[in-house]
Design a protein around this motif. Sequence first.
Motif: not given
Length: 289
Positions: A118-122
Amino acid sequence: MTSPRCSVVIPTYNGAHVIGEQLAALCEQDGAPPFEVVVADNGSTDDLAGVVTSWQERLAGLRRVDASRAQGVSVARNVGIDHATSDLILICDADDRVSPGWVAAMTSALADHPLVSGPVETALLSGRSASWVPIEQRTTQLFETWEGRSYGIGCNLGLRREVWEQVGGFDEHYPAGGEEIDFAWRAGDLGYEFAYVAGGLIHYRIRTDLRGVLRQQYNSGRGTAMLYARFRPTEVVPKSTLRRIHHELLLLKRFPWRGGRNQRRMWLTLMAFEAGKLVEARRQGVSAP
């Protein structure tokens, strides 16, 4: 505890100071099936064992296993998966934070796909250091590498046990960088492809100390050179010695003298990546990609 439908594996080394935030997030999952949490301890010297024990009453199915037979995230992942009791495996890191629907979204996707990510948010956990590395602050698709092959980032993976067994696990010779791409390429050669799960969001923590970021990028560069040495993708044309020198001189010339502190740190991370590539390529006896 009801038999788990999936197992969350957390490879960990000296993560006592951060793993509580991840375990709290796993306590607050929405709509998740029964799951266990396997903390694969890669030889920690801090109080990781005590922290895990303190969470066991709040998080059913949480346990710590000894993954200290050798150093490396791939070792910890392999040991954690080997100790998991279910055939659906989710992998996240101790210093990140899964979103409330992560377990449900990833487990559901594994019903139809052998490999998911899935997506990653930093930005949430990293602050200004999110701008130091070449990762989008919120991804919207799988990561891609040479020849258009896609892969799931190592801190946000879901896989069926049969895939891990057929592929032969994560290659334990890699530094902390490149091993998830190697796994994805070997899986792809066997016909297993990743699917993107938009609901499987993880908040990813970039190291906030510059030394840690540079070490991470250096290892990523090493991993890139190892990948090239092993797979030799046809679209990558190795640089001659003269072209390599010209390339490095151009990078040096691009130092942002008039830029701000973050721009200079971005430049340093790029140089650390390049240094890792050169060192590992020489070790492997190949031209640096």
